[in-house]
Design an enzyme around this catalytic site. Structure first.
Site, PDB file in Angstrom:
ATOM      1  N   ASN A  14     -35.349 -28.575 -14.047  1.00 50.25           N
ATOM      2  CA  ASN A  14     -34.428 -29.117 -15.310  1.00 50.25           C
ATOM      3  C   ASN A  14     -33.241 -28.304 -15.264  1.00 50.25           C
ATOM      4  O   ASN A  14     -33.339 -27.122 -15.100  1.00 50.25           O
ATOM      5  CB  ASN A  14     -35.100 -29.475 -16.387  1.00 50.25           C
ATOM      6  CG  ASN A  14     -35.219 -27.911 -17.323  1.00 50.25           C
ATOM      7  OD1 ASN A  14     -36.293 -27.210 -16.948  1.00 50.25           O
ATOM      8  ND2 ASN A  14     -34.263 -27.782 -18.257  1.00 50.25           N
ATOM      9  N   CYS A  15     -32.354 -28.834 -15.819  1.00 52.38           N
ATOM     10  CA  CYS A  15     -31.097 -28.204 -16.283  1.00 52.38           C
ATOM     11  C   CYS A  15     -30.841 -28.421 -17.888  1.00 52.38           C
ATOM     12  O   CYS A  15     -31.690 -28.684 -18.260  1.00 52.38           O
ATOM     13  CB  CYS A  15     -29.690 -28.452 -15.515  1.00 52.38           C
ATOM     14  SG  CYS A  15     -29.295 -30.277 -15.519  1.00 52.38           S
ATOM     15  N   MET A  16     -29.604 -28.426 -18.119  1.00 51.55           N
ATOM     16  CA  MET A  16     -29.325 -28.377 -19.702  1.00 51.55           C
ATOM     17  C   MET A  16     -29.676 -29.913 -20.302  1.00 51.55           C
ATOM     18  O   MET A  16     -30.156 -30.048 -21.307  1.00 51.55           O
ATOM     19  CB  MET A  16     -28.006 -28.405 -20.008  1.00 51.55           C
ATOM     20  CG  MET A  16     -27.794 -28.201 -21.352  1.00 51.55           C
ATOM     21  SD  MET A  16     -28.529 -26.754 -22.260  1.00 51.55           S
ATOM     22  CE  MET A  16     -27.417 -25.436 -21.751  1.00 51.55           C
ATOM     23  N   THR A  17     -29.612 -31.000 -19.243  1.00 53.37           N
ATOM     24  CA  THR A  17     -29.778 -32.563 -19.634  1.00 53.37           C
ATOM     25  C   THR A  17     -30.586 -33.265 -19.052  1.00 53.37           C
ATOM     26  O   THR A  17     -30.906 -34.541 -19.097  1.00 53.37           O
ATOM     27  CB  THR A  17     -28.288 -32.943 -19.958  1.00 53.37           C
ATOM     28  OG1 THR A  17     -27.912 -33.089 -18.727  1.00 53.37           O
ATOM     29  CG2 THR A  17     -27.440 -32.269 -20.866  1.00 53.37           C
ATOM     30  N   ARG A  18     -31.226 -32.724 -17.858  1.00 53.67           N
ATOM     31  CA  ARG A  18     -31.719 -33.571 -16.807  1.00 53.67           C
ATOM     32  C   ARG A  18     -32.952 -32.954 -15.948  1.00 53.67           C
ATOM     33  O   ARG A  18     -33.017 -32.100 -16.110  1.00 53.67           O
ATOM     34  CB  ARG A  18     -30.770 -34.095 -15.839  1.00 53.67           C
ATOM     35  CG  ARG A  18     -30.341 -33.115 -15.033  1.00 53.67           C
ATOM     36  CD  ARG A  18     -28.832 -33.601 -14.278  1.00 53.67           C
ATOM     37  NE  ARG A  18     -27.976 -33.840 -14.987  1.00 53.67           N
ATOM     38  CZ  ARG A  18     -27.068 -34.134 -15.057  1.00 53.67           C
ATOM     39  NH1 ARG A  18     -26.668 -35.099 -13.838  1.00 53.67           N
ATOM     40  NH2 ARG A  18     -25.799 -34.365 -15.844  1.00 53.67           N
TER      41      ARG A  18
END
Length: 614
Positions: free
Chosen positions: A25-29
Site C-alpha cells: 500500500n501507499c498513502m491512499t491505495r
C-alpha cells in the site's frame, strides 16, 4: 478488525487468495500483484462502499481507498497470511530482489525526506540572512548552522540505513554500523584498498545512494540464512558479528560499484535526454502530468531519481522544480473553480482543498475535485506545463527537496537568478492553471459520472466536507504538542487542542450525544453523516472523579452547534495540578479523506476549528 468484511469481499472480487501474489500500500491505495487480472471484477470492486476507484496498469492492480488504507492493509495481511513485507515472487530470486527494492524505495523515503527538507529550508534561510548582512557567511554562527545542512547530505547513507532497515525488518543498529563504516575515513573515497588480496574500487559512499540500500536487502536474506544455519543457542552471540563481517566486504566488492553504476546510469539517462531533447521537456511534462501520475499510483517513481541527483550532483535539475510548480498549479486550478462556483458547498470544498494544495498536500484536491470533475487535470496540464517549460528553459535547479515554503533554498550558494526564475515559474503555473480552470468551467453535477460521497448510515448523497466549530474559546494548540501520547500520536484520530479561556464547552456540530463519561470530563457526539467527535477536557482529569465538571446534557440527547453541553472550572483544574487543554478529535478519521485543523492562533465557539474532508 473493523474492515474484516470489506477485506473478505475485496479478496473474493480480485479472484480469491490463490490469485493474489502480493499486496502493498501507499498513502491512499492497495496495490495488488495478481496472477490473472482478467478474473478481477473491477466494476464490482468500484461499487464497494470504501472504494474510490480502481486503476489497473503496468504498475499494479490498484484499489484506491483513501487514508484508511493504513488500517485496512494489516487486516488484509492477516486474512491472507502474509508477512509484514508482503513479498512473494512469481519466479526466480532476481525478480524477487528487484521487486522488493522498487517497493521499499517509495515506502521508506517518506521519513528520510523530513530531515532533507529541513536542511533545504535551513539553506534558504541562511542564504537570506547572509544576503541581508545580519550574519556573515564566514562567521562561526553561519558555519555552525550550515553544518546541519552539510551533515544531512553527507550522512544520507545513515538515514537511509535507519529507514530501510525498519521497512525490511533488519536490525537497524547493525544497518547503521555498516553505513557508518562505509562513511569512515579509512573506506569512504579511499584509494588503493584491497580485501584478502582482492583490489577494491575507489568509491565515495557519502555521494552514493544505492549501495547502502543493496546492503540492507542483502542483510535481510543473510539474517534469514544464518537463523537457519546457526543453532538458536548461539545466534544471539554469533549472528550479529557474522552479519557485519559478511555484509561489509560484499558491499565493498559488489554493492559499492553496482550502486555507483546505477546512479551514474540514471545521470546518463537524464544527460542524454537533456542533450537530445532538452531537460526542459522533462520538467514541463512532469509539472503537467504529476496529478495524473498520483491518481494512477505512479507518483513515487521519481523519488530514487531525484535523491540520486542530490547525492551525486548536489542538486536536482528536473523534479524538485517540477513538482513544486505542479503542486501550486493544482492549487491554482482549484482556486479557479472557487471563483467560478456560486454554490456555497462547492466553494467550501474548493477553498479547503486549495489551501491544502498550497501547503503541499494535493491528495484532497486530486481525489476530492480532480477525480470528480476531470477538467482540472487539463487546467494543470496547461498551467503546470507552462510553468515547467519556463523553469526548464531557464535551467532552474533545486538544491533540496522542499515544497513551496522552501523556495528560498533555490538560492543555493548565491544563485539568485535561479531563485528569481523559480518564483516566476511558480507564478506562471498558479495563474495559468487558475485561468484555465475558470475558463473550462465546472461540469453540472448531473453530468459528473464519478461516484459521490455517500453516508454510511443512510446511503444517501452526503456533503463533501463537514466543518466542526471550536467547542471553547481559547488558544489553538497543535495536537502533536498535547502532552498525552494517545492524542498527540493521532492514535485516537486527527484533531487539535485548545488552551481554554472560559469554562463553558459548546457543541461543535449538530448531532447526538453517543457517549458521556460519568466524570463529565469527556463527551462523544455523532453527526447525521456519521462523523464521530470526541471532546476531552484536560490531561488525566479523569482522576478528579467528576470534581469541577458539570454536564448540561445526557447520553442520547440531540444537540445543535453552539449549545452549551458541559462546564468545567478551568481555574480549579489548574490549581489541582492538571492541564485543562480541551482536545477535539475525529475518532473515525480513517473513514474520511482527511481532517484538517485550523491554523488560526485563537478560536471561539463560533469559528470552525476542524474540516472533515469526505
Amino acid at each position: 478488525m473493523n474492515y474484516q468484511e470489506f477485506c473478505h469481499q475485496l479478496i473474493e472480487l480480485v479472484g480469491g487468495k490463490e490469485n493474489i501474489q502480493s499486496v502493498t500500500n501507499c498513502m491512499t491505495r492497495l496495490r495488488f500483484k495478481l496472477k490473472d487480472r482478467s478474473i478481477a471484477k473491477t466494476e464490482e470492486i468500484k461499487d464497494l462502499p470504501d472504494v474510490i476507484d480502481v486503476v489497473s496498469n503496468d504498475v499494479a492492480y490498484q484499489v484506491i481507498i483513501g487514508t484508511q488504507v493504513q488500517d485496512i492493509r494489516p487486516e488484509m495481511n492477516q486474512i491472507l497470511g502474509l508477512s509484514g513485507e508482503n513479498v512473494k515472487s512469481e519466479s526466480g530470486e532476481k525478480e524477487k530482489f528487484v521487486t522488493m527494492a522498487l517497493r521499499i524505495l517509495s515506502e521508506a523515503m517518506g521519513p528520510i525526506l523530513t530531515p532533507i527538507m529541513a536542511a533545504g529550508l535551513l539553506a534558504g534561510i541562511l542564504s537570506l540572512i547572509s544576503l541581508s548582512g545580519l550574519v556573515s557567511a564566514e562567521s562561526s554562527t553561519y558555519l555552525i548552522l550550515d553544518a546541519i545542512r552539510q551533515s544531512v547530505f553527507f550522512f544520507l547513507p545513515v538515514l537511509i540505513a535507519i529507514s530501510f532497515s525498519r521497512q525490511l525488518g533488519v536490525n537497524e543498529y547493525l544497518a547503521v554500523v555498516i553505513a557508518l563504516t562505509l562513511m569512515s575515513e579509512s573506506i569512504n573515497g579511499a584509494k588503493g584498498l584491497d580485501f584478502l588480496g582482492l583490489k577494491l574500487p575507489e568509491t565515495t559512499y557519502s555521494n552514493s545512494f544505492f549501495p547502502i540500500i543493496l546492503s540492507i536487502i542483502f542483510m535481510k536474506y543473510l539474517t534469514k540464512a544464518l537463523e537457519k544455519i546457526i543453532p538458536k543457542a548461539l545466534q544471539y552471540f554469533f549472528n550479529p558479528v557474522l552479519i557485519l563481517i559478511i555484509t561489509l566486504p560484499i558491499t565493498l566488492i559488489l554493492f559499492g560499484p553496482l550502486g555507483t553504476y546505477i546512479g551514474d546510469g540514471l545521470n546518463f539517462v537524464f544527460d542524454f535526454i537533456g542533450n537530445t531533447f532538452g531537460s526542459w521537456s522533462v520538467v514541463m511534462l512532469y509539472a503537467a502530468l504529476q496529478p495524473f501520475l498520483i491518481t494512477i499510483g505512479a507518483g513515487n517513481f521519481i523519488i530514487p531519481i531525484f535523491m540520486n541527483s542530490y547525492a551525486t550532483l548536489g542538486y536536482d535539475p528536473v523534479f524538485t522544480a517540477a513538482w513544486i510548480i505542479s503542486d501550486i498549479a493544482v492549487c491554482g486550478a482549484v482556486m479557479g473553480y472557487f471563483f467560478r462556483s456560486k454554490d456555497k458547498k462547492q466553494k467550501q470544498l474548493f477553498g479547503t482543498t486549495a489551501f491544502s494544495a498550497f501547503m503541499g498536500v494535493t491528495e484532497p484536491a486530486i481525489y476530492g475535485v480532480f477525480v470528480k470533475y476531470r477538467r482540472p487535470y487539463i487546467a494543470v496540464m496547461i498551467g503546470g506545463g507552462l510553468g515547467g517549460l519556463f523553469a526548464g528553459l531557464m535551467k532552474v535547479v533545486g538544491y533540496a527537496p522542499v515544497g513551496l515554503f522552501g523556495l528560498a533554498s533555490f538560492i543555493g550558494k548565491d544563485n539568485y537568478s535561479n531563485f528569481y526564475m523559480m518564483v516566476i515559474a511558480v507564478i506562471i503555473g498558479f495563474i495559468g492553471a487558475g485561468i484555465a480552470a475558470f475558463v473550462l468551467g465546472i461540469p453540472d453535477d448531473d453530468k459528473v459520472k464519478e461516484k459521490q460521497a455517500v453516508s454510511v448510515e443512510t446511503g444517501e448523497e452526503a456533503v463533501t466536507k463537514l466543518l466542526v466549530k471550536a467547542p471553547v474559546k481559547g488558544t489553538n494548540v497543535a495536537l502533536s504538542k498535547v502532552n498525552d501520547k494517545a492524542f498527540s500520536s493521532s492514535a485516537l484520530g486527527k484533531g487539535l487542542g485548545i488552551e481554554p479561556e472560559e469554562d463553558t464547552i459548546y457543541a461543535p456540530v449538530d448531532g447526538e450525544v453517543v457517549s458521556l463519561f460519568p466524570t463529565n470530563h469527556a463527551i462523544g457526539i455523532k453527526t447525521e453523516y456519521g462523523v464521530e467527535i470526541l471532546i476531552h477536557i484536560g490531561i488525566n482529569t479523569v482522576e478528579l472523579d467528576g470534581k469541577h465538571f458539570e454536564s448540561f446534557v445526557k447520553q442520547g440527547d440531540k444537540v445543535s452547534a453552539g449549545d452549551a453541553i458541559l462546564k468545567a472550572n478551568m481555574a480549579e483544574i489548574r490549581n489541582a495540578g492538571y492541564d485543562p487543554v480541551v482536545i477535539t478529535v475525529i475518532t473515525n478519521t480513517a473513514d474520511y479523506l482527511d481532517v484538517l485543523p485550523s491554523n488560526d492562533p485563537s478560536l471561539n465557539n463560533e469559528e470552525d476549528c476542524l474540516t472533515v474532508v469526505v
